[in-house]
Structures are given as structure tokens and as C-alpha cells.
Design an enzyme around this catalytic site. Structure first.
Site, PDB file in Angstrom:
ATOM      1  N   SER A  99      -8.925  10.732  -1.622  1.00 13.28           N
ATOM      2  CA  SER A  99      -9.154  10.248  -2.980  1.00 13.28           C
ATOM      3  C   SER A  99      -9.679  11.409  -3.841  1.00 13.28           C
ATOM      4  CB  SER A  99     -10.118   9.059  -2.964  1.00 13.28           C
ATOM      5  OG  SER A  99     -10.158   8.419  -4.213  1.00 13.28           O
TER       6      SER A  99
ATOM      7  N   ASP B 132      -1.203   1.647  -2.087  1.00 13.12           N
ATOM      8  CA  ASP B 132      -2.367   2.143  -2.823  1.00 13.12           C
ATOM      9  C   ASP B 132      -2.177   1.892  -4.312  1.00 13.12           C
ATOM     10  OD1 ASP B 132      -4.514   3.523  -3.863  1.00 13.12           O
ATOM     11  OD2 ASP B 132      -4.078   5.408  -2.836  1.00 13.12           O
TER      12      ASP B 132
ATOM     13  N   HIS C  55      -5.565   2.123  -0.378  1.00  8.88           N
ATOM     14  CA  HIS C  55      -6.288   3.365  -0.636  1.00  8.88           C
ATOM     15  C   HIS C  55      -7.107   3.903   0.550  1.00  8.88           C
ATOM     16  CE1 HIS C  55      -7.568   6.500  -3.306  1.00  8.88           C
ATOM     17  NE2 HIS C  55      -8.837   6.175  -3.218  1.00  8.88           N
TER      18      HIS C  55
END
Length: 734
Positions: free
Chosen positions: A588, A677, A709
Site C-alpha cells: 500500500s 482491491d 487490499h
């Protein structure tokens, strides 16, 4: 993979002592989901210095169970089973100590799946154990039906195969991890009749959660207290985002199924007034009543809502609850813990908690106990509601992480772990110090929960860790005091190593998150195959005070990149790392930094791994569930946010993104991507992958078709870290 998690715990008093119940979960690789089970124990206090847990011989697997919640007395257990088939009913089961007492099937016409996500989730028994309030997806809208002649009225067609269902109006969802979830709504089930009653009077503009009953909720005058989030013009992603405005509400509940209440029959279709307790504050969640029912406590993320940071330093507040049910138009909200802007060395850095225990109170009725981050550790704190005094309950000299799971009267059941030590159950016995202050004596508890194979324990025993304080570079006068203080990095290494092992630099996401010192299966695996770890908590992380956290927005891709490079150089200078064998791992925003670093420092890292990484803010802003995040982290405020970015916005986003440095990259990189995601959609990562492929950089790409995610499904996590280990070994020449 063999080490389970304690998800929740409850302790109940009995004649012979205390009974504890632990809700556990463990990765099930073959089924590719987490296995849930229940483990019970009897707690006997044999002396001041001795406490024993008498565990049940075996855990009870809760197959197909979505949630289980014991009643306040501990004599009943509610089991909820959401169906994986969207057309099948939800099951409620009420168990006594030895048998199933009642079972209810709630069809999709009443409501959809019950929320058990930990954020909207709220399953609450009332005090006399006759009703349960909960949050579920509102019933699906009826779809129109068509045949070859056009629209067909009615909803029942039997075996009419010449027709089909059309579509209903599109509605926003709450983003990442909430695909298919449109509207969390509140319901109450009468456990005698089985009738489910939707709570009326709540506008559809509110999504509700975290419902609890007011104290002494018996008879016809009962009140429900809950959190409401306003979707506004758009429902922005809420997972990991406490910056969504929310408030504490109250409404009166009248049981429409009660046969003895004429009033309830007459008013079955009437809505009770809705009262907002927190109009004067932008955020209120995790409501809890004091033991005597006179105070309503709640956490607030007003610092996140007001600034725009997706997480920030929290605050704690209290309200005097009117026992007579007469709610004033104005509410006096009292501050218990305010946002800590700047923390002196060794002082309380602010509150970072997210949720309170269901029963967080000591017997004095004015002390609340919770877990919070304190720099790179998780700690247990006691808070005096009247004075606001915060004291550290877990040992102040411990660099392990401590998490409270339940209270046993004034004693504490907690879990303690570190990056080199598997979790252990600890029992804190309350004692009075010489000066009359509260303190706890911590006892080790023998437990079957965290048993590991001898080979695992042997591998961990050769490891050690320390938390490094690293001065930041490039300190300027315009920085706040908190932003000038040292960052921290956790260094994990083999305790008897005469040479430097390859160093994996681990970078957390967020950016307003944290890598604590607690145990991690995945990081333990990387350590066990011959790597040292440098886990960097750069400025902007939780746990260090609000000045440090708020110093990063507007400077992503520069200040955070510099902090990681400073930490790496510090490790090299201290002799912790061989400069020719350093790798990067981040997901991320950690992937954002990983791909920035291989572009801005192309000769520093021999290999890298990026998981669902942010690589191009200019393309992400139009497809992510949190476009406001792109604006806030790029500009440092929320004033610029719009659904229609200008050319200047897009230019700034590109300049601050890793894609702007892609021409300099030469580091071999492994990419791990999830196609479901919604936070950083897979197309964002693939753009960067294709750009590296175009210029001939060595890459490997694994795409997981059913992951979102976190990439945390058991098989995905297992396969990911096996590949990560092999990738690093290949380029570090271990």
C-alpha cells in the site's frame, strides 16, 4: 500459520471463581479461510502471587459461524450464521450451557447479512437478556422483471422461464472490504417470539453501527445508543479510515411484538425521535456506559476528520447520561483525554486505540483500561475519568507489545508478544503501591493457545530485537517540535551472528499506521531464513504525537522517503547491515515508498517487493474508493478535494508519485497484486509493472484473483511470503 489469534475474550464471575471464554481464529490453508473456535477456562486465584487457568481439554470449532456473543450473565451464547448464499436466511441460535435452546431463521426479506466486521459491527444483548440489537444489511430492493413484451408487473412468476430480473438503481457502497454492502441498518430481535423489528426513524443518509443498550434497559422504556456515519454526497472508503464524520445517536425502543403493550401495538409503525449527542464534535464512536450508568464514554477521531488524515491521534470524552430519559437540546461534552500535539521524551504521546472493550471498567467505576500505541509498542493504559490522568499499566521497561483482551474484576487478562517471541497470556493482579497508586503485578499463565512446534521455538530463540532511535535529517525551523524528534526503527537479527545477514527493510502502509513490536508470522518467517529486519516507523506513523503525524501530509514521496533512507544509512553506520545486501518490502503506502526508493536511490537496494502498491496518484484518484486520500497526502489539506481533478492537480499527483522516477529504476522487483482491491485497484500497479517491463527491469508479478487490499487470505499470504523469501535469497546470494 499454526499460531492462532485471540479475537475477543469475556470473563464472567461464578461461585467458584471466574470463567473466561476466548474467541479464537486460525489460518486454514486447505479451506483458504480462517477457522473459528471457542476455548474456555476456569480462573482460580490460589494466592496473591498465584493464579491458575484450568483450560477445557479441547477447543470447540465454530464451523460456519460468523459471530458468537455471550449474554451479560454468561449463561447464554448467541451464535450468528450468515449464509454465503445471498438468497438464504441468516440463522440465530441461542445456546445454554448444555443445549440449543432456540433457533431463528431470518429471511432476506427482513434483512441481509449481519455485520461482523469490527467497525459497523454491533451485536448487543439487553440487560434482562430478552432482546438482542444488531446491525445488518437492509433488505435488497425488489428488482424489476421483464419478458419479451417488456416490463412485467408483480414479483412472482413461478416457472415462467420467459422472464428475467432487471437492475435496481445503483447506490454507493462503503468501498474496500464492503463490496456488495450498501446500507447498514439496525434491528432488534425478541428472543421469546423470534420477531425481528427494524428500528424506524433513522434516515437512509445514515449508516449505523456499534449499537449498545442504555443501562437498565428493561420493560417498555429502553434506549439504543449507536454510531451513525453520514454518506454525504458520496460514501468514501471507510476501512482503515477513521476520518469519516460520525456521531453518537440515541433512540427509544418499544417492542412492537409485546402482547402486553397496547401502546406498542398502536405505535408499531411509528418512528421514535432520534437524538444526536455529539453535534458539537465531528467524530464520536465506540460508546460505552460506566458501570453505574451515569456516564456515556466515547472515542473520537476529530483530529482525523478535521485535518483529513485517514487516521490520527484520538481523544476520549464523556457525557452525563440522563437516567430519566429527558434529553437536553444541548449536550455538554467533557474532555477526558485531548489530542496530544507534542509529547516530551518519555511522556504519553496521545491516544491510538480505535475501540474500547465491551466492559473496560475497574470496580472504582471511574477508571477505564484500554490498549494504545506508544511509539513502536502497544501498551495497556489506565485512564481516570474524573482527572484525565493516564498511567501505563503494562511494564514501562518492556519493549514488547501488550494488548488487553478482558478484565477479571480489577485484574487484567492480556496478550504479550514481540517480533521474536510468540504471544503469551499474561495476568495482571491489581496491587496498591507504596504511595497508594494503582499498579499491577504481571504473572505468566500456562496456556495451550500459542503452542508452537519445537523447531519454530528453536528458530525464534536465536533471534533478538531492539528499538532504535534515529535522528531525522534535514531538520528545518519551520517544522513543528514533534516533527524534529527522532524516528524509530525495530532491528531484528540473529543473536549469535558474527557477520551481517541480508537486511530486509520493512515499510508499513497508511501512511498513518504503525509497525509495532508485536509478533508477526510473516516477519518471523523472513527472519528464520537468514534475514535481519529493519522495520521503519517514519514520521507520519501513529504513536508518536500529532505533530509528528501531521508533518507528513503534503510531503509524501520526500519526507517519508528521506526517513527510510536515514534509517538504512544509520543501520549501515552501526554495522547492522552489509550495504551490498539490502532489500525492500512494503505494501500500500509502504509499496508507494518501496517504488519511490528504487527510483530515487536506484543503487541502494538489490531487490524489492511491492504489495498492492500506490504508484501513480494521478491515475489512482479516479478509481480508488478514497480519492480524498490522494488530495490530502499530496496537498496537506482537504481544501483541494474534488471529484474532477484539474490538470494542475494531476500534474502534482504525477510529480509526487513513484511513476515519475520510473526511468531510473533498475532494482529487480516482485509485485503482488489483488484483483478485488478497491483501495489501490490492480490497474494502478500494472501500469508501473508494464513501465518497468518496457525498460527491461527484472520483474516477477503474482496476481491473486480473489484478494482485496490486504492480500491476507491464508493461501495468498502463504504463497506470497514463500515467493518473497525466494526473491530476496536469489538476489542477496545467501
Amino acid at each position: 500459520m499454526c499460531i492462532p489469534n485471540i479475537d475477543k475474550a469475556w470473563v464472567f464471575k461464578s461461585v467458584s471463581g471466574s470463567q473466561a471464554m476466548f474467541a479464537m481464529s486460525q489460518a486454514n490453508l486447505l479451506a483458504n479461510k480462517r477457522r473459528k473456535f471457542l476455548l474456555s477456562t476456569h480462573i482460580s486465584k490460589e494466592s496473591r502471587e498465584s493464579v491458575k487457568f484450568h483450560w477445557s481439554p479441547f477447543p470447540v470449532e465454530m464451523n460456519g459461524v460468523s459471530a458468537f456473543v455471550p449474554s451479560p450473565s454468561g449463561l447464554k451464547l448467541l451464535v450468528v450464521r450468515n449464509s454465503e448464499n445471498v438468497e438464504s436466511p441468516t440463522h440465530f441460535e441461542i445456546w445454554s450451557s448444555c443445549q440449543l435452546e432456540k433457533e431463528f431463521h431470518i429471511t432476506q426479506k427482513v434483512h441481509g447479512s449481519i455485520y461482523v466486521d469490527g467497525w459497523f459491527e454491533g451485536i448487543s444483548w439487553n440487560s434482562d437478556e430478552t432482546h438482542v440489537a444488531y446491525v445488518a444489511e437492509e433488505p435488497l430492493l425488489s428488482k424489476p422483471t421483464f419478458n419479451h413484451l417488456g416490463y412485467k408487473k408483480g414479483d412472482s412468476f413461478g416457472d415462467d422461464f420467459g422472464s428475467w430480473k432487471g437492475q435496481v438503481d445503483w447506490e454507493d457502497e462503503w468501498g474496500e472490504a464492503y463490496a456488495g454492502k450498501r446500507q447498514p441498518a439496525m434491528f432488534v430481535i425478541n428472543l421469546d417470539s423470534g420477531k425481528v423489528q427494524p428500528i424506524k426513524g433513522i434516515p437512509r443518509s445514515l449508516s449505523v453501527g456499534q449499537v449498545i443498550w442504555s443501562p437498565n434497559s428493561k420493560g417498555s422504556d429502553q434506549y439504543l445508543v449507536f454510531v451513525g456515519w453520514s454518506g454525504g454526497k458520496r460514501k468514501l472508503g471507510i476501512k482503515y479510515c477513521s476520518n469519516r464524520p460520525c456521531a453518537i445517536y440515541t433512540t427509544k425502543f418499544t417492542d412492537a411484538s409485546s402482547s402486553c403493550s397496547d401502546e406498542s401495538k398502536n405505535n408499531e409503525n411509528e418512528a421514535c425521535p432520534l437524538y444526536n449527542w455529539t453535534k458539537s464534535i465531528s467524530s464520536g464512536f465506540s460508546p460505552r456506559f460506566s458501570k453505574d450508568g451515569k456516564l456515556l464514554m466515547f472515542l473520537s477521531s476529530k483530529g482525523a476528520v478535521d485535518s483529513g488524515a485517514h487516521r490520527a491521534t484520538e481523544s476520549l470524552h464523556r457525557i452525563n447520561w440522563p437516567s430519566d430519559g429527558n434529553f437536553s437540546e444541548t449536550t455538554n461534552i467533557l474532555n477526558v483525554i485531548q489530542v496530544v500535539k507534542y509529547a516530551e521524551d518519555g511522556c504519553f504521546p496521545g491516544l491510538y486505540s480505535s475501540r474500547l472493550l465491551s466492559d473496560p471498567w475497574l470496580s472504582d467505576e471511574q477508571t477505564l483500561v484500554l490498549s494504545s500505541f506508544w511509539r513502536s509498542c502497544q501498551v495497556i493504559l489506565a485512564v481516570n475519568l474524573l482527572s484525565g490522568e493516564v498511567s501505563r499499566v503494562s511494564p514501562s521497561d518492556s519493549n514488547h507489545s501488550w494488548n488487553i483482551v478482558a478484565l477479571d474484576g480489577d485484574d487484567i487478562v492480556a496478550v504479550c508478544s514481540s517480533l521474536v517471541k510468540v504471544p503469551e497470556i499474561k495476568y495482571g493482579k491489581k496491587i496498591l503501591s507504596t504511595y497508594g497508586k494503582l499498579s499491577w503485578q504481571w504473572l505468566n499463565i500456562s496456556s495451550p493457545i500459542f503452542k508452537c512446534p519445537d523447531m519454530v521455538m528453536l528458530g525464534l530463540s536465536s533471534l533478538q530485537f531492539e528499538i532504535l532511535e534515529i535522528p531525522v535529517s534535514g531538520v528545518s525551523e519551520d517544522l513543528t517540535e514533534g516533527a524534529k524528534k527522532p524516528i524509530e526503527a525495530i532491528y531484528v537479527s540473529a543473536s549469535k551472528s558474527d557477520k551481517c545477514d541480508p537486511l530486509v527493510v520493512v515499510i508499513h502502509g497508511g501512511p498513518h499506521s504503525l509497525s509495532p513490536s508485536s509478533f508477526s508470522n510473516s516477519l518471523a518467517y523472513l527472519s528464520s531464513i537468514g534475514n535481519s529486519l529493519l522495520i521503519v516507523n517514519y514520521r507520519g506513523s501513529l504513536g508518536f504525537d500529532d505533530d509528528a503525524l501531521q508533518s507528513l501530509p503534503g510531503k509524501v514521496g520526500s519526507q517519508d522517503v528521506q526517513d527510510v533512507l536515514t534509517a538504512v544509512d544509520y543501520a549501515i553506520d552501526m554495522g547492522f547491515a552489509d550495504a551490498s545486501r539490502i532489500t525492500l518490502l512494503g505494501g500500500s503506502h509502504g509499496g508507494f515508498l518501496t517504488t519511490h526508493l528504487i527510483g530515487q536511490a536506484p543503487d541502494k537496494f538489490v531487490a524489492a517487493v511491492a504489495r498492492n502498491h500506490v504508484c501513480n496518484l494521478a491515475s489512482m484518484v479516479g478509481i480508488s474508493d478514497i480519492p480524498d486520500w490522494c488530495f490530502f497526502e499530496a496537498y496537506g489539506d482537504t481544501n483541494h478535494f474534488t471529484e474532477a481533478p484539474s490538470p494542475d492537480d494531476l500534474s502534482r499527483f504525477h510529480q509526487m508519485s513513484p511513476i515519475s522516477h520510473v526511468s531510473k529504476v533498475k532494482t529487480p522487483t516482485l509485485f503482488l497484486l489483488g484483483t478485488k482491491d478497491l483501495r489501490v485497484p490492480v490497474s494502478n500497479g500494472l501500469q508501473y509493472v508494464r513501465a518497468l517491463k518496457e525498460k527491461g527491469v527484472q520483474i516477477k508479478v503474482l496476481v491473486f484473483p480473489n484478494d482485496n487490499h490486504p492480500l491476507d487470505r491464508p493461501q495468498t499470504n502463504f504463497e506470497s511470503f514463500l515467493n518473497i523469501g525466494c526473491w530476496f535469497k536469489k538476489y542477496c546470494k545467501q
